[in-house]
Design an enzyme around this catalytic site. Structure first.
Site, mmCIF file in Angstrom:
data_model
loop_
_atom_site.group_PDB
_atom_site.id
_atom_site.type_symbol
_atom_site.label_atom_id
_atom_site.label_comp_id
_atom_site.label_asym_id
_atom_site.label_seq_id
_atom_site.Cartn_x
_atom_site.Cartn_y
_atom_site.Cartn_z
ATOM 1 N N GLU A 221 80.938 61.329 19.796
ATOM 2 C CA GLU A 221 81.092 62.766 20.022
ATOM 3 C C GLU A 221 79.814 63.529 19.705
ATOM 4 O O GLU A 221 79.831 64.743 19.469
ATOM 5 C CB GLU A 221 82.277 63.293 19.204
ATOM 6 C CG GLU A 221 83.608 62.836 19.798
ATOM 7 C CD GLU A 221 84.789 62.975 18.848
ATOM 8 O OE1 GLU A 221 84.566 63.211 17.648
ATOM 9 O OE2 GLU A 221 85.924 62.844 19.319
ATOM 10 N N HIS B 240 90.697 64.903 11.154
ATOM 11 C CA HIS B 240 92.066 64.893 11.646
ATOM 12 C C HIS B 240 93.055 65.347 10.568
ATOM 13 O O HIS B 240 93.799 64.528 10.027
ATOM 14 C CB HIS B 240 92.445 63.488 12.121
ATOM 15 C CG HIS B 240 91.531 62.903 13.154
ATOM 16 N ND1 HIS B 240 91.401 61.538 13.349
ATOM 17 C CD2 HIS B 240 90.698 63.497 14.045
ATOM 18 C CE1 HIS B 240 90.536 61.320 14.326
ATOM 19 N NE2 HIS B 240 90.090 62.490 14.754
ATOM 20 N N HIS C 228 94.653 66.245 18.519
ATOM 21 C CA HIS C 228 93.514 65.399 18.146
ATOM 22 C C HIS C 228 93.002 65.709 16.741
ATOM 23 O O HIS C 228 93.071 64.860 15.852
ATOM 24 C CB HIS C 228 92.395 65.574 19.189
ATOM 25 C CG HIS C 228 91.209 64.698 18.970
ATOM 26 N ND1 HIS C 228 90.196 64.558 19.890
ATOM 27 C CD2 HIS C 228 90.847 63.921 17.923
ATOM 28 C CE1 HIS C 228 89.274 63.728 19.420
ATOM 29 N NE2 HIS C 228 89.643 63.337 18.222
#
Length: 269
Positions: A119, A144, A214
């Site tokens: 990412e 998360h 997510h």
């Protein structure tokens, strides 16, 4: 093998803060397996000796051209690496990268050729925007948080500013320490440029962005502050869900109470 940290206490301290936050993420259950990413701009700690270090990797493409990042240096968590390992051995589970003069590629320079997070485009786009606007964005964090991800599965929470107002109303500190609130990005493929671009848009108006189903993405002047922003939001989400588990809808602070809070603490919203 000599580490890039040897004899550089300021750089060592900065990497130490990254490792500390990585440990918190694991302890909170926000970083299962290799989940989550951290990218910190460490250019302020780079000396001439480091600038002269040769690459220890092939040239890697960023996936975007970011002129503001020319010659910048970043510490990045490695792809596939666990936060719990980053906490104990940061230089074995992360790496230092140099953005090249074409502004669309980078090389790894230390300590090991650990490939950064998949990412990376999301992280570097945010850093580039910060530099373009002369803000003090130095750290980006993706993790998360259980309660926030759970709430992202409810459609009513994904409407604009619904979740921000709800979380602000649970405890005064959330509005005080996350004064721009929580933006929302609809589900997109992890690591995609589409996710990066939507995140960048939301961060124009919010402190932290929720990626539907997510996780969250936060930016700040310091990795510890980025963690703190997510932490206060997560605390509010936990309070809300605990109230629901006890069988009632929490009242939350009223609009008048939150307006008073904004006035007293000179908050932007």
């Amino acid at each position: 093998m000599k580490s890039i940290l040897d004899g550089r206490p300021r750089l060592e301290n900065e990497v130490g803060k990254i490792a500390e936050v990585a440990g918190y993420l694991w302890q909170k259950g926000w970083a299962e397996r290799n989940g989550g990413n951290i990218t910190v701009n460490i250019t302020a700690f780079i000396d001439d000796e480091i600038k002269a270090l040769p690459a220890i990797s092939d040239i890697k493409e960023i996936g975007a051209t970011l002129p503001a990042l020319k010659g910048q240096y970043f510490f990045c968590k490695g792809t596939g690496r666990r936060m719990r390992d980053l906490a104990r051995w940061p230089m074995e589970n992360g790496s230092v990268i140099r953005v090249l003069d074409d502004c669309s590629s980078y090389v790894i320079i230390a300590d090991n050729p650990v490939l950064p997070t998949s990412e990376l485009p999301s992280h570097l786009m945010v850093h580039a925007r910060g530099l373009e606007r002369k803000t003090e964005i130095k750290a980006t964090l993706h993790t998360h948080p259980i309660e926030l991800v759970a709430m992202s599965h409810g459609k009513k929470f994904l409407e604009k500013d619904v979740l921000t107002r709800l979380l602000w109303s649970m405890i005064p500190e959330t509005k005080a320490f996350c004064p721009l609130g929580l933006g929302v990005v609809p589900y997109a493929i992890p690591g995609s440029n589409a996710l990066a671009e939507e995140t960048l848009k939301e961060l124009e108006d919010y402190d932290v962005v929720l990626w539907e189903k997510h996780g969250v993405f936060a930016k700040s002047t310091d990795i510890m502050d980025a963690f703190d922003q997510v932490d206060v939001l997560s605390k509010s989400a936990a309070i809300y869900l605990d109230c629901k588990a006890m069988g009632f809808e929490p009242d939350g602070m009223s609009d008048a109470q939150m307006k008073e809070l904004s006035q007293v603490f000179h908050l932007p919203k």
